[in-house]
Scaffold this motif. Structure first.
Motif, PDB file in Angstrom:
ATOM      1  N   LEU A  28       9.850   4.980   2.311  1.00  0.00           N
ATOM      2  CA  LEU A  28       9.072   6.180   1.197  1.00  0.00           C
ATOM      3  C   LEU A  28       7.757   6.488   0.932  1.00  0.00           C
ATOM      4  O   LEU A  28       6.533   6.253   1.883  1.00  0.00           O
ATOM      5  CB  LEU A  28       8.747   4.764  -0.137  1.00  0.00           C
ATOM      6  N   ALA A  29       8.070   7.869   0.142  1.00  0.00           N
ATOM      7  CA  ALA A  29       6.801   8.813   0.971  1.00  0.00           C
ATOM      8  C   ALA A  29       5.633   8.413   0.146  1.00  0.00           C
ATOM      9  O   ALA A  29       6.205   8.754  -0.714  1.00  0.00           O
ATOM     10  CB  ALA A  29       7.400  10.538   0.890  1.00  0.00           C
ATOM     11  N   ALA A  30       4.958   8.325   0.941  1.00  0.00           N
ATOM     12  CA  ALA A  30       3.871   7.760  -0.227  1.00  0.00           C
ATOM     13  C   ALA A  30       3.466   8.960  -0.817  1.00  0.00           C
ATOM     14  O   ALA A  30       2.590   8.923  -2.193  1.00  0.00           O
ATOM     15  CB  ALA A  30       2.336   7.016   0.429  1.00  0.00           C
ATOM     16  N   GLY A  31       3.159  10.807  -0.004  1.00  0.00           N
ATOM     17  CA  GLY A  31       2.400  11.884  -0.911  1.00  0.00           C
ATOM     18  C   GLY A  31       1.325  11.961  -0.520  1.00  0.00           C
ATOM     19  O   GLY A  31       0.342  11.467  -0.502  1.00  0.00           O
ATOM     20  N   GLN A  32       1.101  13.556  -0.751  1.00  0.00           N
ATOM     21  CA  GLN A  32      -0.653  13.609   0.009  1.00  0.00           C
ATOM     22  C   GLN A  32      -1.941  13.443  -1.208  1.00  0.00           C
ATOM     23  O   GLN A  32      -2.420  12.863  -0.200  1.00  0.00           O
ATOM     24  CB  GLN A  32      -0.695  15.146  -0.195  1.00  0.00           C
ATOM     25  N   ALA A  33      -1.384  12.455  -2.198  1.00  0.00           N
ATOM     26  CA  ALA A  33      -2.210  12.180  -2.681  1.00  0.00           C
ATOM     27  C   ALA A  33      -2.809  10.775  -2.948  1.00  0.00           C
ATOM     28  O   ALA A  33      -4.434  10.695  -2.386  1.00  0.00           O
ATOM     29  CB  ALA A  33      -1.635  12.485  -4.714  1.00  0.00           C
ATOM     30  N   ILE A  34      -2.034   9.571  -2.167  1.00  0.00           N
ATOM     31  CA  ILE A  34      -2.389   8.477  -1.582  1.00  0.00           C
ATOM     32  C   ILE A  34      -2.890   8.537  -0.389  1.00  0.00           C
ATOM     33  O   ILE A  34      -4.079   7.986  -0.105  1.00  0.00           O
ATOM     34  CB  ILE A  34      -0.908   7.821  -1.755  1.00  0.00           C
ATOM     35  N   ALA A  35      -1.997  10.032   0.343  1.00  0.00           N
ATOM     36  CA  ALA A  35      -3.093   9.522   2.123  1.00  0.00           C
ATOM     37  C   ALA A  35      -3.881  10.480   1.896  1.00  0.00           C
ATOM     38  O   ALA A  35      -5.299  10.074   2.522  1.00  0.00           O
ATOM     39  CB  ALA A  35      -2.206  10.692   2.711  1.00  0.00           C
ATOM     40  N   ALA A  36      -4.426  11.697   0.951  1.00  0.00           N
ATOM     41  CA  ALA A  36      -5.653  11.535   1.213  1.00  0.00           C
ATOM     42  C   ALA A  36      -6.806  10.819   0.266  1.00  0.00           C
ATOM     43  O   ALA A  36      -8.037  10.838   0.921  1.00  0.00           O
ATOM     44  CB  ALA A  36      -5.819  13.265  -0.008  1.00  0.00           C
ATOM     45  N   ALA A  38      -6.728   7.531   0.903  1.00  0.00           N
ATOM     46  CA  ALA A  38      -7.104   6.120   1.909  1.00  0.00           C
ATOM     47  C   ALA A  38      -8.856   6.894   2.035  1.00  0.00           C
ATOM     48  O   ALA A  38      -9.172   7.557   3.035  1.00  0.00           O
ATOM     49  CB  ALA A  38      -6.206   6.309   2.804  1.00  0.00           C
ATOM     50  N   ASP A  39      -9.355   5.684   2.599  1.00  0.00           N
ATOM     51  CA  ASP A  39     -10.266   4.794   2.707  1.00  0.00           C
ATOM     52  C   ASP A  39     -10.359   4.125   3.863  1.00  0.00           C
ATOM     53  O   ASP A  39     -10.134   2.745   2.781  1.00  0.00           O
ATOM     54  CB  ASP A  39     -11.667   5.604   1.385  1.00  0.00           C
ATOM     55  N   PRO A 275      -6.778   0.923   0.221  1.00  0.00           N
ATOM     56  CA  PRO A 275      -6.505   0.721   1.417  1.00  0.00           C
ATOM     57  C   PRO A 275      -5.968   1.628   2.385  1.00  0.00           C
ATOM     58  O   PRO A 275      -4.581   2.132   1.788  1.00  0.00           O
ATOM     59  CB  PRO A 275      -5.883  -0.701   1.691  1.00  0.00           C
ATOM     60  N   SER A 276      -6.772   1.956   3.577  1.00  0.00           N
ATOM     61  CA  SER A 276      -5.618   2.503   4.359  1.00  0.00           C
ATOM     62  C   SER A 276      -4.269   2.854   4.863  1.00  0.00           C
ATOM     63  O   SER A 276      -3.102   3.173   5.630  1.00  0.00           O
ATOM     64  CB  SER A 276      -6.712   3.047   5.870  1.00  0.00           C
ATOM     65  N   ASP A 382       2.458   4.204  -9.582  1.00  0.00           N
ATOM     66  CA  ASP A 382       2.029   3.737 -10.764  1.00  0.00           C
ATOM     67  C   ASP A 382       0.190   3.903  -9.684  1.00  0.00           C
ATOM     68  O   ASP A 382      -0.755   4.768 -10.300  1.00  0.00           O
ATOM     69  CB  ASP A 382       1.801   1.938 -10.821  1.00  0.00           C
ATOM     70  N   VAL A 383       0.481   3.507  -8.469  1.00  0.00           N
ATOM     71  CA  VAL A 383      -0.768   3.710  -7.278  1.00  0.00           C
ATOM     72  C   VAL A 383      -1.022   5.464  -7.195  1.00  0.00           C
ATOM     73  O   VAL A 383      -1.939   6.145  -7.713  1.00  0.00           O
ATOM     74  CB  VAL A 383      -0.425   3.802  -6.157  1.00  0.00           C
ATOM     75  N   ALA A 384       0.655   6.523  -7.485  1.00  0.00           N
ATOM     76  CA  ALA A 384      -0.002   7.726  -7.009  1.00  0.00           C
ATOM     77  C   ALA A 384      -0.808   8.652  -8.477  1.00  0.00           C
ATOM     78  O   ALA A 384      -1.499   9.604  -8.580  1.00  0.00           O
ATOM     79  CB  ALA A 384       0.895   8.975  -6.948  1.00  0.00           C
ATOM     80  N   ASN A 385      -0.087   7.792  -9.906  1.00  0.00           N
ATOM     81  CA  ASN A 385      -0.627   8.133 -10.756  1.00  0.00           C
ATOM     82  C   ASN A 385      -2.392   7.444 -10.929  1.00  0.00           C
ATOM     83  O   ASN A 385      -2.798   8.841 -11.670  1.00  0.00           O
ATOM     84  CB  ASN A 385       0.454   7.553 -11.945  1.00  0.00           C
TER      85      ASN A 385
END
Length: 469
Positions: A28-36, A38-39, A275-276, A382-385
């Motif tokens: 599943l593609a996590a998307g740019q929002a989740i990738a950006a 990540a810390d 989390p990364s 949910d995470v992306a939202n």
């Protein structure tokens, strides 16, 4: 030859097999929002994640809820029920021993089948038997049923954690709303006070002939609406207190003792990162995903058990005991009896029923897999939202702070103009009302920031951590 005959007696399974495919998080593609978001410094939520608010009263409410909430106790009872059923399944894999004893007083017919020595007389017939049986479980059917039952205990445990997380989230969100409503009520009270002062000035100006009655009426019209809003907020505060009392398993009276919240998360400027390792480890963190994963495992074991039913079942039974007419002979060696009974059952003409059972188990497995896939997809959504809301709230916070700074500057200028005699105090009060309105916006954004934290903890699964075999 015996083995060939046994296998020949097995019913055919047909072409019944699962069709669903379980998704992997990497697919599943996590998307740019989740990738950006990540810390590397951001970790998973700790077990007591709500303590980040730094409010001792919230900690006490949470402790009471986790101890006394009825819904949570229902989930815990279901865990105990599942464990008990697993114990029943485990017992089926063990040898079984039964004991029985009986005594009968009987009149034997004179011309019946009874021996001549007792024909026509009353006799006591006594028996005591110890019986043991064991299912060899050659094809592993009982073991698969046990594994499925154990998986169901994991499902119940994950569902209990879901109930626990839902309870924690509900308490935190209601507590945040209670804080926001108190702060909003103060703001409305300040606004009413400012409007009352404006009304008094307008009346004086009207009496002096400097303004018309329409201006006074326009200001008076705003006061009932403000008072209604103040009363409405007060009622919502009472409702929130009652809701919190219900969540901790207490009566409404306990809600009346809840003081005004003071969350410290507002002041510490906590940065909300992901989390990364997301989404790879989300499967072991979200209780709803874990529950669906265990359901898939249980359904797989049910399929194996249904397949084992197509093969011969081999049981061994043995008995030993005492039988006699009359009590005096019951303990004599001649009263002893024993035997061994191996049993073999072949499903020769049960193919239709067994294939139907296998088809039902296979369909249940496919449904469990697709439900797992849907839960996994929704979890990432949910995470992306939440990430999108966090980003939007950060932007709104910056804009609200700019607007608040501008309103403060306007208020300062209005006061300077009033002190210089350039304008009357009515302009100062209008500037103060504008400042209060902008403060309300800052307050609203602060409440959203607190709520975003609770939403993020929920989306990441709270403090749960589960390991799959």
């Amino acid at each position: 030859m015996a083995a060939a005959l046994v296998l020949a007696g097995c019913a055919g399974m047909g072409n019944v097999k699962p069709q669903a495919h379980a998704l992997r998080p990497a697919e599943l593609a996590a998307g740019q929002a989740i990738a950006a978001a990540a810390d590397p410094a951001a970790g998973w939520p700790r077990e007591e994640w709500w303590k980040a608010f730094g409010d001792p009263q919230l900690d006490r409410l949470m402790a009471a809820a986790l101890a006394d909430n009825p819904t949570l106790k229902v989930a815990q009872a279901r865990v105990r029920q599942a464990e008990a059923l697993a114990g029943v399944a485990h017992a089926a894999t063990l040898p079984r021993v039964d004991a029985s004893a009986s005594t009968t007083r009987e009149l034997f017919a004179s011309h019946g089948s009874a021996p001549a020595a007792i024909a026509g007389s009353w006799q006591w017939y006594n028996a005591a038997t110890l019986t043991g049986s064991y299912d060899l479980d050659v094809w592993g059917r009982q073991r698969d049923l046990l594994a499925a039952a154990v998986d169901e205990t994991h499902v119940a445990a994950a569902e209990a954690q879901m109930a626990r997380l839902a309870l924690q989230t509900a308490i935190v969100r209601d507590y945040i709303q209670l804080w926001y409503r108190h702060a909003l009520q103060d703001s409305v009270a300040d606004s009413l006070a400012q409007r009352q002062r404006i009304l008094e000035i307008a009346r004086k100006r009207h009496q002096a002939g400097l303004t018309g009655e329409l201006d006074v009426a326009a200001i008076e019209t705003t006061l009932p609406a403000g008072r209604r809003q103040h009363e409405e907020i007060g009622a919502s505060i009472a409702v929130l207190r009652h809701q919190l009392a219900a969540l901790i398993g207490r009566g409404p009276g306990d809600g009346d003792t809840i003081a005004r919240p003071a969350p410290a998360l507002l002041a510490n400027g906590a940065r909300l990162g992901l989390p990364s390792v997301l989404p790879a480890e989300l499967v072991g963190r979200r209780p709803d995903i874990a529950a669906q994963r265990w359901r898939v495992e249980a359904a797989a074991h049910d399929i194996d058990a249904a397949r084992a039913a197509f093969y011969p079942n081999i049981n061994i039974a043995a008995f030993a005991g005492l039988q006699s007419f009359g009590f005096s002979r019951l303990l004599e060696s001649s009263a002893r009896t024993w035997g061994v009974t191996p049993a073999l059952s072949l499903p020769i003409f049960e193919g239709g029923r067994l294939r139907g059972q296998l088809g039902a188990r296979t369909a249940a497995y496919d449904a469990a897999v697709e439900q797992y896939n849907a839960t996994l997809v929704q979890a990432l959504a949910d995470v992306a939202n939440v990430v999108a809301k966090i980003h939007s709230t950060q932007q709104q916070e910056q804009l609200a702070q700019r607007a608040l700074a501008s309103a403060r500057r306007t208020e300062t200028l209005a006061e300077q103009a009033y002190k210089a005699g350039m304008t009357d105090y009515l302009g100062v009060l209008q500037a103060k009302l504008t400042l209060l309105a902008e403060q309300d916006q800052v307050l609203r954004v602060a409440g959203e920031r607190l709520d975003n934290y609770a939403s993020l903890m929920t989306a990441l699964g709270g403090g749960m951590e589960i390991h799959f075999p």
